[in-house]
Design an enzyme around this catalytic site. Sequence first.
Site, short mmCIF file in Angstrom:
data_model
loop_
_atom_site.label_atom_id
_atom_site.label_comp_id
_atom_site.label_asym_id
_atom_site.label_seq_id
_atom_site.Cartn_x
_atom_site.Cartn_y
_atom_site.Cartn_z
N CYS A 1 0.84 -1.28 -0.17
CA CYS A 1 -0.15 0.16 0.05
C CYS A 1 0.39 1.02 -0.58
O CYS A 1 0.15 2.47 -0.46
CB CYS A 1 -0.68 0.10 1.33
SG CYS A 1 -1.51 -1.85 1.60
N HIS B 1 -8.31 2.19 -3.47
CA HIS B 1 -7.23 1.97 -2.73
C HIS B 1 -6.78 1.26 -4.24
O HIS B 1 -5.96 0.21 -3.80
CB HIS B 1 -6.97 1.11 -2.03
CG HIS B 1 -6.50 1.32 -1.71
ND1 HIS B 1 -4.47 2.01 -1.75
CD2 HIS B 1 -5.24 0.73 -0.15
CE1 HIS B 1 -3.97 1.60 -0.64
NE2 HIS B 1 -4.34 0.44 -0.12
N CYS C 1 -0.95 2.82 6.03
CA CYS C 1 -0.12 1.37 6.77
C CYS C 1 0.31 0.66 5.47
O CYS C 1 -0.84 0.61 4.58
CB CYS C 1 -1.78 0.49 7.37
SG CYS C 1 -2.92 0.41 6.51
#
Length: 404
Positions: free
Chosen positions: A91, A360, A390
């Site tokens: 991520c 995302h 995160c």
Amino acid sequence: MTELREVVVCAPLRTPVGRLGGALAPLDARALAVAVLRALLDRTGLDPAAVDSVVAAQGYPTMESPALGRVAALDAGFPITTTGYQLDRRCGSGLQAVLNAAMEVQTGVADVVVALGVESMSNAPLYTEQGRRGVPPGGLLLHDALARGRETVGGTRYPTPDGNVGTAETLRAEYGIGRREQDALALRSHQRAVAAQASGAFDAEIVPVEVPGRRGSVVVDRDEHPRPDSTLDALAALRPVLLATDPDATVTAGNSSGQNDAAAACVVTTPDHALRLGLTPMLRLRSWAAAGVDPRRFGIAPVPATHLALARAGVALADVDVLELNEAFAVQVLACLADWRIDPEDPRVNPRGSGISLGHPIGATGIRMLATLAHELPALDGTLAVETMCIGGGQALAAVFERA
């Protein structure tokens, strides 16, 4: 030792964020990357020969575009002298591409670097590792890269068989965060993103993308993921993903980030080179940090990463005008805010929405967030911003940026 040079970020741009299987699905990651790189050159007038390297982030690559930064640069019309590679920090990949570019510029290894982030989760591969040894009894097992990456990211010592959802439920139990709190944050994210769309706040950062189709090409110029029709009742009606094995489960598709398609890019250079090239710096990098935690509670990792980045910059959370904290899960955001003692409704936190509403697209998210905060700061008359997220596997990145 040579003194580190100052680094600025110029022209952070992004494509619209598409839904899984949505408007951008016909384009693979390379096509999305090429689209944003060409738009970057068009909007800035930057001579591609001035670019030393393209650092690309991607979480779900295939061998259709190996070393994506290089392949995308060549396809976008950069000269053969422009080098490139790709990286994966899950991520955090997009932000890591910016930070890698910054380190090259700071140390004088390069003068002008383009940071690129891209993901086409609609085209994430199905794969097997068995085929080269012959077909086993029962046939070949195909793994879904999207699901498999979440199950294996903690390695053998820190297994995450329920993927990132399971780790989010761990934080829910640890912090005592209820379903209604999570759904309220998700609704607020959609409301902020929809309001930003309606006001035209995203227009300066979005580059339209032409998508070919059987009935002709279609131009996509708007994020698909924000839901203007979202309500608390609609969110409350969604079934928790792990309800079958955990009667207390609260994490749903509605209070989690989306799976998406997008690309984003920016120019990383020094103030002097920006001036020579006619580029306008938008942000200065003040500091950054990475942190690691137990992979089974990875969502809390932005807390130590942000504390370290702030300490290195010599500032406090109270000094920050915009806090872009990627919404992997509502419960994970709420846990971080609880540790920071920040009200979930604080207007500094994701003023224009985040992962739950905007989506995302793993490799692109870090630069998508950067493009958004670069335009938020002047709009809010702010000076300092923190970007943090995160990272599956128990990591986090945080960076402190100053309005240029």
